[in-house]
Write a protein that holds these residues in place. Structure first.
Motif, PDB file in Angstrom:
ATOM      1  N   GLN A  94     -91.924  38.453 -28.944  1.00 60.12           N
ATOM      2  CA  GLN A  94     -91.253  37.529 -29.864  1.00 60.12           C
ATOM      3  C   GLN A  94     -89.756  37.805 -29.929  1.00 60.12           C
ATOM      4  O   GLN A  94     -88.939  36.878 -29.946  1.00 60.12           O
ATOM      5  CB  GLN A  94     -91.864  37.640 -31.259  1.00 60.12           C
ATOM      6  CG  GLN A  94     -93.262  37.107 -31.363  1.00 60.12           C
ATOM      7  CD  GLN A  94     -93.895  37.413 -32.710  1.00 60.12           C
ATOM      8  OE1 GLN A  94     -93.226  37.780 -33.675  1.00 60.12           O
ATOM      9  NE2 GLN A  94     -95.212  37.275 -32.774  1.00 60.12           N
ATOM     10  N   TYR A  95     -89.388  39.083 -29.962  1.00 57.85           N
ATOM     11  CA  TYR A  95     -87.976  39.460 -30.019  1.00 57.85           C
ATOM     12  C   TYR A  95     -87.244  38.991 -28.757  1.00 57.85           C
ATOM     13  O   TYR A  95     -86.141  38.443 -28.839  1.00 57.85           O
ATOM     14  CB  TYR A  95     -87.858  40.974 -30.177  1.00 57.85           C
ATOM     15  CG  TYR A  95     -86.445  41.479 -30.380  1.00 57.85           C
ATOM     16  CD1 TYR A  95     -85.803  41.338 -31.604  1.00 57.85           C
ATOM     17  CD2 TYR A  95     -85.755  42.113 -29.347  1.00 57.85           C
ATOM     18  CE1 TYR A  95     -84.523  41.810 -31.798  1.00 57.85           C
ATOM     19  CE2 TYR A  95     -84.477  42.592 -29.530  1.00 57.85           C
ATOM     20  CZ  TYR A  95     -83.860  42.437 -30.758  1.00 57.85           C
ATOM     21  OH  TYR A  95     -82.577  42.905 -30.948  1.00 57.85           O
ATOM     22  N   LEU A  96     -87.862  39.198 -27.595  1.00 57.90           N
ATOM     23  CA  LEU A  96     -87.246  38.756 -26.346  1.00 57.90           C
ATOM     24  C   LEU A  96     -87.063  37.239 -26.336  1.00 57.90           C
ATOM     25  O   LEU A  96     -86.039  36.735 -25.868  1.00 57.90           O
ATOM     26  CB  LEU A  96     -88.097  39.195 -25.155  1.00 57.90           C
ATOM     27  CG  LEU A  96     -88.062  40.678 -24.817  1.00 57.90           C
ATOM     28  CD1 LEU A  96     -89.187  41.039 -23.847  1.00 57.90           C
ATOM     29  CD2 LEU A  96     -86.714  41.084 -24.249  1.00 57.90           C
ATOM     30  N   LEU A  97     -88.039  36.519 -26.854  1.00 57.88           N
ATOM     31  CA  LEU A  97     -87.957  35.061 -26.886  1.00 57.88           C
ATOM     32  C   LEU A  97     -86.952  34.565 -27.921  1.00 57.88           C
ATOM     33  O   LEU A  97     -86.083  33.743 -27.613  1.00 57.88           O
ATOM     34  CB  LEU A  97     -89.334  34.460 -27.179  1.00 57.88           C
ATOM     35  CG  LEU A  97     -90.381  34.562 -26.082  1.00 57.88           C
ATOM     36  CD1 LEU A  97     -91.759  34.205 -26.618  1.00 57.88           C
ATOM     37  CD2 LEU A  97     -90.014  33.670 -24.906  1.00 57.88           C
ATOM     38  N   CYS A 156     -84.874  34.912 -23.945  1.00 61.05           N
ATOM     39  CA  CYS A 156     -85.459  35.037 -22.606  1.00 61.05           C
ATOM     40  C   CYS A 156     -86.628  34.070 -22.478  1.00 61.05           C
ATOM     41  O   CYS A 156     -87.170  33.603 -23.469  1.00 61.05           O
ATOM     42  CB  CYS A 156     -85.972  36.458 -22.379  1.00 61.05           C
ATOM     43  SG  CYS A 156     -84.689  37.709 -22.388  1.00 61.05           S
ATOM     44  N   LYS A 157     -86.993  33.801 -21.256  1.00 61.39           N
ATOM     45  CA  LYS A 157     -88.236  33.095 -20.965  1.00 61.39           C
ATOM     46  C   LYS A 157     -89.181  34.129 -20.384  1.00 61.39           C
ATOM     47  O   LYS A 157     -88.766  34.991 -19.608  1.00 61.39           O
ATOM     48  CB  LYS A 157     -87.990  31.966 -19.977  1.00 61.39           C
ATOM     49  CG  LYS A 157     -87.155  30.856 -20.569  1.00 61.39           C
ATOM     50  CD  LYS A 157     -86.985  29.731 -19.596  1.00 61.39           C
ATOM     51  CE  LYS A 157     -86.148  28.645 -20.246  1.00 61.39           C
ATOM     52  NZ  LYS A 157     -85.973  27.487 -19.378  1.00 61.39           N
ATOM     53  N   ASN A 191     -89.207  39.841 -39.333  1.00 61.68           N
ATOM     54  CA  ASN A 191     -89.440  38.552 -38.682  1.00 61.68           C
ATOM     55  C   ASN A 191     -90.638  38.488 -37.749  1.00 61.68           C
ATOM     56  O   ASN A 191     -90.997  37.414 -37.296  1.00 61.68           O
ATOM     57  CB  ASN A 191     -88.195  38.139 -37.890  1.00 61.68           C
ATOM     58  CG  ASN A 191     -86.990  38.007 -38.781  1.00 61.68           C
ATOM     59  OD1 ASN A 191     -87.062  37.423 -39.851  1.00 61.68           O
ATOM     60  ND2 ASN A 191     -85.878  38.574 -38.367  1.00 61.68           N
ATOM     61  N   SER A 192     -91.220  39.607 -37.419  1.00 58.26           N
ATOM     62  CA  SER A 192     -92.313  39.602 -36.453  1.00 58.26           C
ATOM     63  C   SER A 192     -93.620  39.158 -37.110  1.00 58.26           C
ATOM     64  O   SER A 192     -93.738  39.149 -38.333  1.00 58.26           O
ATOM     65  CB  SER A 192     -92.493  40.998 -35.866  1.00 58.26           C
ATOM     66  OG  SER A 192     -92.890  41.883 -36.898  1.00 58.26           O
ATOM     67  N   SER A 193     -94.577  38.817 -36.244  1.00 60.15           N
ATOM     68  CA  SER A 193     -95.880  38.423 -36.753  1.00 60.15           C
ATOM     69  C   SER A 193     -96.929  38.683 -35.683  1.00 60.15           C
ATOM     70  O   SER A 193     -96.743  38.332 -34.522  1.00 60.15           O
ATOM     71  CB  SER A 193     -95.879  36.940 -37.117  1.00 60.15           C
ATOM     72  OG  SER A 193     -97.158  36.546 -37.537  1.00 60.15           O
TER      73      SER A 193
END
Length: 169
Positions: free
Chosen positions: A67-70, A75-76, A44-46
């Motif tokens: 991206q994973y944290l978001l 998270c913000k 899923n990453s980019s």
């Protein structure tokens, strides 16, 4: 595990390396946070229109973690000077901090084992430039000796070297 049920060797090496340093229950807790992340990273990453692999350059890894944290940890994230400040929404601080500790230690192990060719993406390379030469020292205001009892000690916290960090509550 990968799609063809082969083990993800970096996590296996990480497990064995960390067992020499910390307790098995802590290593297992780290693995439980890392396995879903690396699966997500692969699918899923980019970064610059390409999927991020665990052994890509630090900027790609940072973006994948961001991206994973978001997306997954909800998270913000706010940019503050040379690092990213993470504000929690639906996940607990303990969950996010455990993930950040796990991923930081993963890259420390990979570097130590010569499996990752770059600097640790979770360490802010500029962090030591912000430190005062003597913690708690005020410029142009020498402190009286502690025995004088006229000044309270200056509280300070050690500056973190982590690129991602959460506020202290």
């Amino acid at each position: 595990m990968s799609e063809n049920n082969e083990p993800f060797m970096p996590l296996t090496e990480f497990y064995h390396d960390q067992l020499k340093r910390i307790g098995e229950s802590s290593v297992v807790a780290y693995l439980n946070k890392l396995e879903p992340f690396f699966y997500w990273l692969k699918h899923n990453s980019s970064y610059k229109s390409k999927k991020v692999n665990w052994d890509h350059e630090p900027e790609a890894i940072k973006e994948g973690i961001r991206q994973y944290l978001l997306q997954e940890m909800h998270c913000k994230i706010r940019d503050q000077n040379n690092y990213e400040r993470i504000y929690l929404t639906s996940k607990s601080a303990k969950t996010v901090n455990l993930f950040l500790a796990a991923i930081k230690n993963f890259y420390k192990s990979m570097i130590r084992l010569h499996m990752y060719a770059f600097i640790n993406p979770l360490i802010d390379v500029e962090w030591d430039k912000e430190l005062p030469s003597t913690p708690g020292e005020r410029i142009n205001k020498p402190r009286l000796p502690q025995v004088a009892g006229t000044e309270a000690p200056i509280p300070f916290r050690r500056q973190t070297e982590s690129y991602f960090n959460t506020p202290v509550y």
